[in-house]
Design a protein around this motif. Structure first.
Motif, mmCIF file in Angstrom:
data_model
loop_
_atom_site.group_PDB
_atom_site.id
_atom_site.type_symbol
_atom_site.label_atom_id
_atom_site.label_comp_id
_atom_site.label_asym_id
_atom_site.label_seq_id
_atom_site.Cartn_x
_atom_site.Cartn_y
_atom_site.Cartn_z
ATOM 1 N N ILE A 145 -2.348 0.442 -4.493
ATOM 2 C CA ILE A 145 -2.263 -0.872 -3.849
ATOM 3 C C ILE A 145 -1.967 -1.926 -4.910
ATOM 4 O O ILE A 145 -2.663 -2.005 -5.921
ATOM 5 C CB ILE A 145 -3.575 -1.252 -3.130
ATOM 6 C CG1 ILE A 145 -3.993 -0.174 -2.131
ATOM 7 C CG2 ILE A 145 -3.427 -2.618 -2.441
ATOM 8 C CD1 ILE A 145 -5.384 -0.383 -1.541
ATOM 9 N N VAL A 164 0.852 -1.184 0.000
ATOM 10 C CA VAL A 164 0.000 0.000 0.000
ATOM 11 C C VAL A 164 0.893 1.241 0.000
ATOM 12 O O VAL A 164 1.541 1.546 1.009
ATOM 13 C CB VAL A 164 -0.927 0.019 1.243
ATOM 14 C CG1 VAL A 164 -1.835 1.246 1.210
ATOM 15 C CG2 VAL A 164 -1.733 -1.273 1.343
ATOM 16 N N ARG A 165 0.943 1.908 -1.149
ATOM 17 C CA ARG A 165 1.670 3.177 -1.187
ATOM 18 C C ARG A 165 0.841 4.186 -0.417
ATOM 19 O O ARG A 165 -0.386 4.261 -0.569
ATOM 20 C CB ARG A 165 1.846 3.670 -2.618
ATOM 21 C CG ARG A 165 2.672 4.955 -2.623
ATOM 22 C CD ARG A 165 2.548 5.736 -3.888
ATOM 23 N NE ARG A 165 3.563 6.793 -3.905
ATOM 24 C CZ ARG A 165 3.697 7.632 -4.885
ATOM 25 N NH1 ARG A 165 2.893 7.548 -5.934
ATOM 26 N NH2 ARG A 165 4.609 8.565 -4.837
ATOM 27 N N HIS A 166 1.500 4.979 0.407
ATOM 28 C CA HIS A 166 0.786 5.926 1.270
ATOM 29 C C HIS A 166 -0.107 6.881 0.478
ATOM 30 O O HIS A 166 0.128 7.162 -0.696
ATOM 31 C CB HIS A 166 1.765 6.712 2.143
ATOM 32 C CG HIS A 166 2.630 7.659 1.384
ATOM 33 N ND1 HIS A 166 2.194 8.892 0.957
ATOM 34 C CD2 HIS A 166 3.912 7.546 0.962
ATOM 35 C CE1 HIS A 166 3.168 9.504 0.315
ATOM 36 N NE2 HIS A 166 4.222 8.707 0.295
ATOM 37 N N PRO A 213 -3.216 7.081 -2.653
ATOM 38 C CA PRO A 213 -2.475 5.841 -2.448
ATOM 39 C C PRO A 213 -2.541 4.969 -3.698
ATOM 40 O O PRO A 213 -3.220 5.297 -4.672
ATOM 41 C CB PRO A 213 -3.227 5.180 -1.297
ATOM 42 C CG PRO A 213 -4.651 5.617 -1.501
ATOM 43 C CD PRO A 213 -4.547 7.030 -2.036
ATOM 44 N N SER A 240 4.286 -1.738 8.410
ATOM 45 C CA SER A 240 4.424 -0.424 7.783
ATOM 46 C C SER A 240 5.838 0.104 7.924
ATOM 47 O O SER A 240 6.566 -0.246 8.854
ATOM 48 C CB SER A 240 3.461 0.577 8.443
ATOM 49 O OG SER A 240 3.574 1.855 7.846
ATOM 50 N N ALA A 300 -7.396 6.972 2.798
ATOM 51 C CA ALA A 300 -7.005 5.905 3.730
ATOM 52 C C ALA A 300 -8.245 5.142 4.209
ATOM 53 O O ALA A 300 -8.189 3.926 4.416
ATOM 54 C CB ALA A 300 -6.229 6.478 4.910
ATOM 55 N N THR A 332 -1.930 5.463 6.575
ATOM 56 C CA THR A 332 -2.637 4.908 5.418
ATOM 57 C C THR A 332 -3.157 3.500 5.694
ATOM 58 O O THR A 332 -4.216 3.124 5.181
ATOM 59 C CB THR A 332 -1.740 4.929 4.168
ATOM 60 O OG1 THR A 332 -1.326 6.286 3.913
ATOM 61 C CG2 THR A 332 -2.461 4.407 2.936
ATOM 62 N N VAL A 333 -2.458 2.716 6.505
ATOM 63 C CA VAL A 333 -2.916 1.343 6.796
ATOM 64 C C VAL A 333 -3.543 1.201 8.187
ATOM 65 O O VAL A 333 -3.949 0.100 8.572
ATOM 66 C CB VAL A 333 -1.780 0.307 6.609
ATOM 67 C CG1 VAL A 333 -1.373 0.227 5.142
ATOM 68 C CG2 VAL A 333 -0.593 0.585 7.505
ATOM 69 N N GLY A 387 2.193 -0.952 4.606
ATOM 70 C CA GLY A 387 2.164 0.466 4.284
ATOM 71 C C GLY A 387 3.565 0.925 3.929
ATOM 72 O O GLY A 387 4.495 0.742 4.719
ATOM 73 N N THR A 388 3.732 1.495 2.752
ATOM 74 C CA THR A 388 5.063 1.874 2.308
ATOM 75 C C THR A 388 5.001 3.102 1.409
ATOM 76 O O THR A 388 4.041 3.879 1.475
ATOM 77 C CB THR A 388 5.787 0.657 1.664
ATOM 78 O OG1 THR A 388 7.156 0.963 1.477
ATOM 79 C CG2 THR A 388 5.127 0.222 0.369
ATOM 80 N N ALA A 414 2.726 6.555 5.994
ATOM 81 C CA ALA A 414 2.518 5.141 5.658
ATOM 82 C C ALA A 414 1.691 4.461 6.743
ATOM 83 O O ALA A 414 0.758 3.703 6.448
ATOM 84 C CB ALA A 414 3.856 4.439 5.468
#
Length: 186
Positions: free
Chosen positions: A166, A8-10, A164, A49, A32, A58-59, A136-137, A55
């Motif tokens: 995914i 999951v890109r932030h 984001p 994460s 998010a 976001t998760v 989360g990255t 990040a």
């Protein structure tokens, strides 16, 4: 035994120089919530994460939805492009993608960032074998990690990611078996 990773890109942030503590923007917080909705029924058992706030935020909804805590892993933090501000980000980022061993002063080369990220991913694949994990990255490190498995995940791929975004990666052991994009703005 198949292990599933949801990278999951932030979500969107308002830029500040505080890499570690930069929070999501209002738009990012709404996105998010959508991430949590998209992932809450995907049988995720672990949420990991980058330690960077954007990040983690976001998760966070995914972790809350499945009743678990987020574990932070340094290896999934964003790549350090340079030790100081760069005058032209676009030129600076293109240079490191063109030459995987090049690093701006105080920064990481793609090769070094990739080694760090892939080591973190391999560790996760070993520890959580057979599970479904949300991570989360950040866009650059995510693309660099994915590039380890296929050159199709290069500069253009990174440049077209959303905030984001995914991607579902399915692994058989340490071998990437399948990639599927999950996020859609519509």
């Amino acid at each position: 035994m198949r292990t599933t990773i949801y990278f999951v890109r932030h979500a969107h942030t308002e830029y500040t120089p505080d890499e570690l503590g930069r929070p999501l923007s209002v738009r990012g917080k709404k996105d998010a919530e959508r991430v949590a909705e998209l992932l809450k029924n995907k049988n995720i058992s672990v949420v990991l994460s980058s330690p960077y706030m954007r990040a983690v935020e976001t998760v966070a909804g995914v972790a809350k939805a499945i009743g678990t805590e987020i574990k932070t892993i340094e290896g999934f933090r964003e790549r350090l492009l340079s030790g100081q501000s760069v005058d032209d980000f676009s030129t600076a980022i293109q240079k490191v993608w063109k030459d995987e061993e090049f690093a701006w002063e105080g920064g990481e080369s793609n090769k070094d960032a990739q080694a760090r990220g892939v080591a973190a991913l391999n560790h996760v694949l070993d520890i959580y074998k057979g599970e479904t994990i949300a991570i989360g990255t950040h866009g650059n490190i995510m693309a660099i990690i994915m590039n380890h498995f296929s050159e199709e995940y290069g500069f253009e791929f990174w440049n077209n990611l959303e905030m984001p975004d995914i991607y579902k990666l399915s692994f058989e052991g340490l071998e990437l078996a399948e990639v599927q994009r999950v996020w859609s703005r519509s």
